[in-house]
Design an enzyme around this catalytic site. Structure first.
Site, PDB file in Angstrom:
ATOM      1  N   ASP A  18       6.059 -18.845  -0.211  1.00 38.15           N
ATOM      2  CA  ASP A  18       5.021 -19.817   0.151  1.00 38.15           C
ATOM      3  C   ASP A  18       4.869 -20.891  -0.916  1.00 38.15           C
ATOM      4  O   ASP A  18       4.735 -22.074  -0.599  1.00 38.15           O
ATOM      5  CB  ASP A  18       3.693 -19.090   0.366  1.00 38.15           C
ATOM      6  CG  ASP A  18       2.567 -20.054   0.728  1.00 38.15           C
ATOM      7  OD1 ASP A  18       2.761 -20.865   1.659  1.00 38.15           O
ATOM      8  OD2 ASP A  18       1.507 -19.987   0.087  1.00 38.15           O
ATOM      9  N   MET A  54       4.099   3.262   0.614  1.00 34.28           N
ATOM     10  CA  MET A  54       3.781   2.097   1.444  1.00 34.28           C
ATOM     11  C   MET A  54       3.032   1.035   0.645  1.00 34.28           C
ATOM     12  O   MET A  54       3.216  -0.163   0.851  1.00 34.28           O
ATOM     13  CB  MET A  54       2.996   2.500   2.688  1.00 34.28           C
ATOM     14  CG  MET A  54       3.800   3.336   3.672  1.00 34.28           C
ATOM     15  SD  MET A  54       5.398   2.607   4.134  1.00 34.28           S
ATOM     16  CE  MET A  54       4.895   1.068   4.867  1.00 34.28           C
ATOM     17  N   GLU A  55       2.199   1.470  -0.303  1.00 37.23           N
ATOM     18  CA  GLU A  55       1.484   0.520  -1.153  1.00 37.23           C
ATOM     19  C   GLU A  55       2.453  -0.219  -2.065  1.00 37.23           C
ATOM     20  O   GLU A  55       2.333  -1.442  -2.248  1.00 37.23           O
ATOM     21  CB  GLU A  55       0.402   1.244  -1.954  1.00 37.23           C
ATOM     22  CG  GLU A  55      -0.795   1.663  -1.129  1.00 37.23           C
ATOM     23  CD  GLU A  55      -0.555   2.825  -0.164  1.00 37.23           C
ATOM     24  OE1 GLU A  55      -1.417   3.056   0.698  1.00 37.23           O
ATOM     25  OE2 GLU A  55       0.498   3.499  -0.251  1.00 37.23           O
ATOM     26  N   LEU A  99      -1.273   3.176  10.517  1.00 39.08           N
ATOM     27  CA  LEU A  99      -1.506   4.607  10.350  1.00 39.08           C
ATOM     28  C   LEU A  99      -1.494   5.065   8.892  1.00 39.08           C
ATOM     29  O   LEU A  99      -1.466   6.267   8.620  1.00 39.08           O
ATOM     30  CB  LEU A  99      -0.497   5.402  11.180  1.00 39.08           C
ATOM     31  CG  LEU A  99      -0.577   5.119  12.686  1.00 39.08           C
ATOM     32  CD1 LEU A  99       0.524   5.847  13.434  1.00 39.08           C
ATOM     33  CD2 LEU A  99      -1.943   5.463  13.245  1.00 39.08           C
ATOM     34  N   CYS A 100      -1.541   4.114   7.955  1.00 44.19           N
ATOM     35  CA  CYS A 100      -1.626   4.471   6.533  1.00 44.19           C
ATOM     36  C   CYS A 100      -3.045   4.900   6.191  1.00 44.19           C
ATOM     37  O   CYS A 100      -4.015   4.341   6.692  1.00 44.19           O
ATOM     38  CB  CYS A 100      -1.251   3.277   5.659  1.00 44.19           C
ATOM     39  SG  CYS A 100       0.505   2.970   5.565  1.00 44.19           S
ATOM     40  N   HIS A 101      -3.141   5.882   5.304  1.00 48.70           N
ATOM     41  CA  HIS A 101      -4.445   6.317   4.822  1.00 48.70           C
ATOM     42  C   HIS A 101      -4.956   5.332   3.780  1.00 48.70           C
ATOM     43  O   HIS A 101      -4.183   4.869   2.941  1.00 48.70           O
ATOM     44  CB  HIS A 101      -4.333   7.701   4.157  1.00 48.70           C
ATOM     45  CG  HIS A 101      -4.010   8.791   5.108  1.00 48.70           C
ATOM     46  ND1 HIS A 101      -2.720   9.069   5.495  1.00 48.70           N
ATOM     47  CD2 HIS A 101      -4.804   9.668   5.763  1.00 48.70           C
ATOM     48  CE1 HIS A 101      -2.740  10.082   6.348  1.00 48.70           C
ATOM     49  NE2 HIS A 101      -3.986  10.461   6.532  1.00 48.70           N
TER      50      HIS A 101
END
Length: 163
Positions: free
Chosen positions: A133, A118-119, A81-83
């Site tokens: 990794d 969020m980014e 739901l992030c833009h």
């Protein structure tokens, strides 16, 4: 629930998932900074103490920095739901924290109608996953921890994490 209680913003009146409508919000300069801590262990940290650690997959720090920036740019593809945002800037840094850890910080900037935290969180998280990794051949005891927002500015309310 009282009108003063916080409510989840990504649910509509029927309780179903919904993107937040940011159409009426003002365009502002927004900045967010997030951090992830990676406990590599003292042996691996000793190998990177003098500089970047080369591996078959490439240099660990440089690869993790690129992965973090790429992930921040793709946040809306990863978090439902992030833009989608056109980032103005994204910087990832990695600091050795003796005796056994790395601190990864991601700072993201946008001029827009919605926040950028969020980014920043995605960038820091994916950079940490990339370190894992690339170093897992040396140890599987690597721990990614303390992924958190440190600060955000430019929206309805600013936030600064207090240590």
């Amino acid at each position: 629930m009282s009108d003063l209680a916080p409510k989840l913003t990504h649910l509509n009146d029927a309780g179903q998932p919904a993107m937040v409508n940011v159409g009426g919000k003002a365009v502002t300069a927004r900045v967010a900074r997030a951090r992830a801590r990676v406990r590599l262990g003292a042996d691996i940290v000793a190998l990177v103490q003098a500089g970047d650690l080369p591996t078959r997959k490439g240099p660990v720090f440089q690869t993790a920095i690129i992965a973090g920036v790429m992930a921040a740019k793709k946040t809306a593809d990863l978090i439902p739901l992030c833009h989608p945002l056109g980032l103005d800037d994204c910087q990832v840094s990695i600091e050795v924290l003796p005796p056994d850890s790395l601190l990864i910080e991601c700072t993201a900037r946008v001029t827009g109608k919605t926040g950028i935290e969020m980014e920043a969180l995605t960038g820091a998280s994916v950079a940490a996953l990339t370190v894992y990794d690339m170093c897992k051949a040396m140890s599987h005891n690597i721990v990614i921890e303390e992924i958190r927002l440190l600060e955000k500015t430019g929206g309805k309310s600013d936030f600064h994490h207090q240590d």
